[in-house]
Design a protein around this motif. Structure first.
Motif, PDB file in Angstrom:
ATOM      1  N   GLY A  66      13.514  27.746  39.467  1.00 16.28           N
ATOM      2  CA  GLY A  66      14.630  27.509  38.744  1.00 16.28           C
ATOM      3  C   GLY A  66      14.429  26.322  38.081  1.00 16.28           C
ATOM      4  O   GLY A  66      15.362  25.768  37.273  1.00 16.28           O
ATOM      5  N   GLU A  67      14.670  24.943  39.268  1.00 16.72           N
ATOM      6  CA  GLU A  67      15.359  24.189  39.385  1.00 16.72           C
ATOM      7  C   GLU A  67      14.050  23.471  38.452  1.00 16.72           C
ATOM      8  O   GLU A  67      13.996  22.489  37.587  1.00 16.72           O
ATOM      9  N   VAL A  68      12.789  23.381  38.874  1.00 19.21           N
ATOM     10  CA  VAL A  68      11.480  22.608  37.481  1.00 19.21           C
ATOM     11  C   VAL A  68      11.874  23.872  36.578  1.00 19.21           C
ATOM     12  O   VAL A  68      11.427  22.798  35.625  1.00 19.21           O
ATOM     13  N   GLU A  69      12.226  24.328  36.284  1.00 21.91           N
ATOM     14  CA  GLU A  69      12.333  25.037  34.324  1.00 21.91           C
ATOM     15  C   GLU A  69      13.592  24.437  33.863  1.00 21.91           C
ATOM     16  O   GLU A  69      12.856  24.438  33.136  1.00 21.91           O
ATOM     17  N   LEU A  70      14.611  24.387  34.540  1.00 15.62           N
ATOM     18  CA  LEU A  70      15.590  23.794  33.997  1.00 15.62           C
ATOM     19  C   LEU A  70      14.945  22.003  33.260  1.00 15.62           C
ATOM     20  O   LEU A  70      14.921  21.852  32.510  1.00 15.62           O
ATOM     21  N   ARG A  71      14.382  21.283  34.870  1.00 13.62           N
ATOM     22  CA  ARG A  71      14.240  20.752  34.419  1.00 13.62           C
ATOM     23  C   ARG A  71      13.038  19.854  33.301  1.00 13.62           C
ATOM     24  O   ARG A  71      13.449  18.784  32.124  1.00 13.62           O
ATOM     25  N   VAL A  72      12.423  20.280  33.450  1.00 11.29           N
ATOM     26  CA  VAL A  72      11.345  20.972  31.967  1.00 11.29           C
ATOM     27  C   VAL A  72      11.489  21.350  30.659  1.00 11.29           C
ATOM     28  O   VAL A  72      11.456  21.000  29.572  1.00 11.29           O
ATOM     29  N   GLY A  73      13.082  22.260  30.652  1.00  9.80           N
ATOM     30  CA  GLY A  73      13.049  23.008  29.577  1.00  9.80           C
ATOM     31  C   GLY A  73      14.531  22.139  28.744  1.00  9.80           C
ATOM     32  O   GLY A  73      14.652  21.649  28.013  1.00  9.80           O
ATOM     33  N   ALA A  74      14.571  20.461  29.500  1.00  8.19           N
ATOM     34  CA  ALA A  74      15.492  20.011  28.926  1.00  8.19           C
ATOM     35  C   ALA A  74      14.753  18.451  28.500  1.00  8.19           C
ATOM     36  O   ALA A  74      15.412  17.877  27.508  1.00  8.19           O
ATOM     37  N   VAL A  75      12.999  18.320  28.290  1.00  4.85           N
ATOM     38  CA  VAL A  75      12.081  17.222  27.814  1.00  4.85           C
ATOM     39  C   VAL A  75      12.842  17.860  26.503  1.00  4.85           C
ATOM     40  O   VAL A  75      12.343  18.732  25.699  1.00  4.85           O
ATOM     41  N   VAL A  83      -2.969  10.808  19.661  1.00  3.61           N
ATOM     42  CA  VAL A  83      -2.980  12.793  20.881  1.00  3.61           C
ATOM     43  C   VAL A  83      -2.111  13.097  20.173  1.00  3.61           C
ATOM     44  O   VAL A  83      -0.481  13.047  19.968  1.00  3.61           O
ATOM     45  N   ALA A  84      -2.742  14.580  20.665  1.00  4.25           N
ATOM     46  CA  ALA A  84      -1.421  15.290  19.885  1.00  4.25           C
ATOM     47  C   ALA A  84      -0.133  15.481  21.060  1.00  4.25           C
ATOM     48  O   ALA A  84      -0.181  15.219  22.461  1.00  4.25           O
ATOM     49  N   PRO A  85       0.893  15.647  20.338  1.00  5.65           N
ATOM     50  CA  PRO A  85       2.102  15.445  21.535  1.00  5.65           C
ATOM     51  C   PRO A  85       2.285  17.053  22.398  1.00  5.65           C
ATOM     52  O   PRO A  85       2.704  16.503  23.921  1.00  5.65           O
ATOM     53  N   ASP A  86       1.279  17.792  22.177  1.00  2.12           N
ATOM     54  CA  ASP A  86       1.044  19.271  23.634  1.00  2.12           C
ATOM     55  C   ASP A  86      -0.115  18.327  24.427  1.00  2.12           C
ATOM     56  O   ASP A  86      -0.135  18.904  25.319  1.00  2.12           O
ATOM     57  N   ALA A  87      -0.639  17.609  24.366  1.00  2.32           N
ATOM     58  CA  ALA A  87      -2.248  17.258  25.203  1.00  2.32           C
ATOM     59  C   ALA A  87      -1.869  16.457  25.973  1.00  2.32           C
ATOM     60  O   ALA A  87      -0.941  15.797  25.680  1.00  2.32           O
ATOM     61  N   PRO A  88      -3.313  16.287  27.358  1.00  3.62           N
ATOM     62  CA  PRO A  88      -2.867  15.163  28.022  1.00  3.62           C
ATOM     63  C   PRO A  88      -2.675  14.092  27.215  1.00  3.62           C
ATOM     64  O   PRO A  88      -3.371  13.325  26.199  1.00  3.62           O
ATOM     65  N   GLY A  89      -1.529  12.879  28.226  1.00  4.98           N
ATOM     66  CA  GLY A  89      -1.538  11.810  26.774  1.00  4.98           C
ATOM     67  C   GLY A  89      -0.829  12.259  25.519  1.00  4.98           C
ATOM     68  O   GLY A  89      -0.147  10.544  25.341  1.00  4.98           O
ATOM     69  N   GLY A  90      -0.065  12.998  25.855  1.00  2.00           N
ATOM     70  CA  GLY A  90       0.618  13.657  24.134  1.00  2.00           C
ATOM     71  C   GLY A  90       2.451  13.096  24.621  1.00  2.00           C
ATOM     72  O   GLY A  90       2.501  12.975  25.664  1.00  2.00           O
ATOM     73  N   GLU A 101       3.904  14.053  28.828  1.00  2.90           N
ATOM     74  CA  GLU A 101       3.899  12.787  29.357  1.00  2.90           C
ATOM     75  C   GLU A 101       5.273  12.734  29.891  1.00  2.90           C
ATOM     76  O   GLU A 101       5.699  12.542  31.030  1.00  2.90           O
ATOM     77  N   ASN A 102       6.018  13.768  28.913  1.00  2.00           N
ATOM     78  CA  ASN A 102       7.616  14.001  29.181  1.00  2.00           C
ATOM     79  C   ASN A 102       7.516  15.129  30.294  1.00  2.00           C
ATOM     80  O   ASN A 102       9.234  14.488  30.787  1.00  2.00           O
ATOM     81  N   VAL A 103       7.016  15.829  30.032  1.00  3.53           N
ATOM     82  CA  VAL A 103       7.291  17.065  31.255  1.00  3.53           C
ATOM     83  C   VAL A 103       6.655  15.953  32.557  1.00  3.53           C
ATOM     84  O   VAL A 103       7.476  16.496  33.534  1.00  3.53           O
ATOM     85  N   ILE A 104       5.709  15.427  32.544  1.00  3.84           N
ATOM     86  CA  ILE A 104       5.076  14.855  33.788  1.00  3.84           C
ATOM     87  C   ILE A 104       6.427  14.504  34.232  1.00  3.84           C
ATOM     88  O   ILE A 104       6.912  14.231  35.952  1.00  3.84           O
ATOM     89  N   ALA A 105       6.812  13.285  33.585  1.00  3.38           N
ATOM     90  CA  ALA A 105       8.016  12.509  34.280  1.00  3.38           C
ATOM     91  C   ALA A 105       8.718  13.576  34.837  1.00  3.38           C
ATOM     92  O   ALA A 105       9.846  13.403  35.264  1.00  3.38           O
ATOM     93  N   ALA A 106       9.438  14.579  34.344  1.00  5.98           N
ATOM     94  CA  ALA A 106      10.632  15.334  33.992  1.00  5.98           C
ATOM     95  C   ALA A 106      10.216  15.781  35.690  1.00  5.98           C
ATOM     96  O   ALA A 106      11.017  15.582  36.443  1.00  5.98           O
ATOM     97  N   GLU A 155       3.550  24.773  20.097  1.00  5.09           N
ATOM     98  CA  GLU A 155       4.107  25.529  19.604  1.00  5.09           C
ATOM     99  C   GLU A 155       5.570  24.914  20.584  1.00  5.09           C
ATOM    100  O   GLU A 155       7.095  25.241  20.428  1.00  5.09           O
ATOM    101  N   GLY A 156       5.699  24.215  21.731  1.00  2.80           N
ATOM    102  CA  GLY A 156       6.354  23.474  22.495  1.00  2.80           C
ATOM    103  C   GLY A 156       6.384  24.347  23.584  1.00  2.80           C
ATOM    104  O   GLY A 156       7.161  24.267  24.611  1.00  2.80           O
ATOM    105  N   HIS A 157       5.683  25.708  23.893  1.00  2.00           N
ATOM    106  CA  HIS A 157       5.900  26.581  25.008  1.00  2.00           C
ATOM    107  C   HIS A 157       5.050  25.643  26.200  1.00  2.00           C
ATOM    108  O   HIS A 157       3.767  25.074  26.051  1.00  2.00           O
ATOM    109  N   VAL A 158       5.932  25.400  27.786  1.00  2.00           N
ATOM    110  CA  VAL A 158       5.068  25.368  28.701  1.00  2.00           C
ATOM    111  C   VAL A 158       4.914  25.918  29.367  1.00  2.00           C
ATOM    112  O   VAL A 158       6.241  26.912  29.658  1.00  2.00           O
TER     113      VAL A 158
END
Length: 157
Positions: free
Chosen positions: A116-125, A51-58, A62-67, A94-97
């Motif tokens: 802002g908190e969502v942006e910081l947490r997701v940006g740290a993935v 599965v592509a890392p940027d696709a659901p299940g990638g 999945e790390n973004v969802i966990a964050a 390219e890793g843009h969320v």
């Protein structure tokens, strides 16, 4: 034999087994090529395609969802993902969320800080290069958007 009204019953000692199907009985053209004993041979041993890392299940997705599941609404003891505040997550190759989210009400006290908190947490993935958080009010949030886990936590099930 006995006769009952509307039925005729015949008693027998044994029944001949039905004939077995044979390859030579198959329709013409159905036996082209060598006959494989097991047509599913190796099917279960076949590994699923990656599965592509940027696709659901990638991995990145999945790390973004966990964050997102680590961010809690300060007024409700449930994370914002299970609460149904996240309407969509898109991850580019390219890793843009892009995160589309809402809040429980437009007058929520965390309206200025939560995106802002969502942006910081997701940006740290790992693997995420940039993050855009889009705060939307349509459709408005309602308790029907909560997951069963959130409803259980809040005693609504």
């Amino acid at each position: 034999m006995s006769d009952e009204p509307g039925f005729r019953i015949e008693e027998v000692d044994a029944v001949a087994p039905p004939p077995r199907a044979r390859v030579q009985d198959a329709p013409e053209g159905a036996t082209e090529g060598p006959r494989r004993r097991d047509y599913l041979d190796g099917f279960l041993a076949h590994k699923p395609e990656g599965v592509a890392p940027d696709a659901p299940g990638g991995e990145i997705y999945e790390n973004v969802i966990a964050a997102l599941k680590e961010i809690y609404d300060p007024e409700i003891p449930v994370n914002i993902y299970e609460l149904g505040l996240i309407y969509g997550v898109e991850v580019s190759a390219e890793g843009h969320v892009d995160v589309m989210m809402t809040l429980t009400t437009p007058h929520c006290p965390v309206a200025e800080t939560m995106p802002g908190e969502v942006e910081l947490r997701v940006g740290a993935v790992p693997g995420v290069s940039t993050v855009d958080v889009n705060l939307v009010w349509d459709p408005p949030w309602d308790p029907g958007k909560m997951s069963d886990e959130a409803r259980l936590e809040l005693g609504m099930l």
